[in-house]
Design a protein around this motif. Structure first.
Motif, mmCIF file in Angstrom:
data_model
loop_
_atom_site.group_PDB
_atom_site.id
_atom_site.type_symbol
_atom_site.label_atom_id
_atom_site.label_comp_id
_atom_site.label_asym_id
_atom_site.label_seq_id
_atom_site.Cartn_x
_atom_site.Cartn_y
_atom_site.Cartn_z
ATOM 1 N N UNK A 12 0.663 -1.245 0.061
ATOM 2 C CA UNK A 12 -0.017 0.000 -0.080
ATOM 3 C C UNK A 12 0.854 1.345 -0.097
ATOM 4 N N UNK A 13 1.823 1.290 0.958
ATOM 5 C CA UNK A 13 2.768 2.348 1.127
ATOM 6 C C UNK A 13 4.044 2.134 0.234
ATOM 7 N N UNK A 14 3.952 2.305 -0.996
ATOM 8 C CA UNK A 14 5.017 1.635 -2.028
ATOM 9 C C UNK A 14 6.053 2.864 -2.229
ATOM 10 N N UNK A 50 6.191 7.705 3.403
ATOM 11 C CA UNK A 50 5.754 6.881 2.318
ATOM 12 C C UNK A 50 4.334 7.152 1.933
ATOM 13 N N UNK A 51 4.120 7.210 0.432
ATOM 14 C CA UNK A 51 2.981 7.716 -0.076
ATOM 15 C C UNK A 51 2.216 6.482 -0.615
ATOM 16 N N UNK A 75 -3.502 8.489 -2.439
ATOM 17 C CA UNK A 75 -3.573 9.645 -1.826
ATOM 18 C C UNK A 75 -3.452 9.558 -0.362
ATOM 19 N N UNK A 76 -2.925 8.293 0.199
ATOM 20 C CA UNK A 76 -2.566 8.124 1.644
ATOM 21 C C UNK A 76 -1.020 8.591 1.830
ATOM 22 N N UNK A 77 -0.778 8.874 3.168
ATOM 23 C CA UNK A 77 0.627 8.959 3.419
ATOM 24 C C UNK A 77 0.882 8.364 4.761
#
Length: 138
Positions: free
Chosen positions: A22-24, A38-39, A43-45
């Motif tokens: 997810x956080x790639x 990480x993004x 649109x999440x961080x």
């Protein structure tokens, strides 16, 4: 079980574990070496970091300060504190955020911060507890 990555910050010994599919998108580490961001593609961080507790802040003091904040676009809607930790959740700049801080006896505050668009609440809500719960100091 999804693949997990564990990040260990060399400067402050902050440890976070998170789903790396997810956080790639790992961002460049800041020059002061205090943490990592990480993004996700949607649109999440995720931020895992540490700061020196120079003001001798406490969990209750931190929460009170954040709740009193007049920062535009920032609102705390949930908070909880323990002896050496604090959790906040709310809205910042149109995104839902979840933050957990550990107040270490070593004078370091370790933080995990996750934010994501409200439309993705059903995807991220189940993840934030496990990620935030993984936060620890070495």
């Amino acid at each position: 079980m999804a693949a997990q990555s564990t990040y260990v910050n060399e400067r402050f010994g902050t440890v976070c574990t998170f789903p790396d599919e997810i956080f790639t998108d790992r961002q460049p580490e800041p020059e002061n070496g205090d943490g990592q961001v990480w993004l996700s593609k949607d649109g999440a961080s995720l931020t895992c970091s540490g700061i020196l507790n120079v003001d001798e802040d406490t969990p209750k003091g931190f929460v009170a300060d954040e709740k009193a904040s007049k920062e535009p676009g920032y609102a705390v809607t949930y908070s909880k504190t323990g002896k050496n930790w604090a959790v906040l959740s709310g809205m910042k700049d149109g995104k839902i955020f979840y933050e957990r801080r550990l107040f270490g006896r070593d004078g370091v505050i370790r933080t995990v911060w996750i934010d994501y668009p409200p439309a993705l609440k059903s995807k991220y809500d189940p993840l934030v507890g496990a990620i935030a719960g993984s936060l620890k100091g070495q």
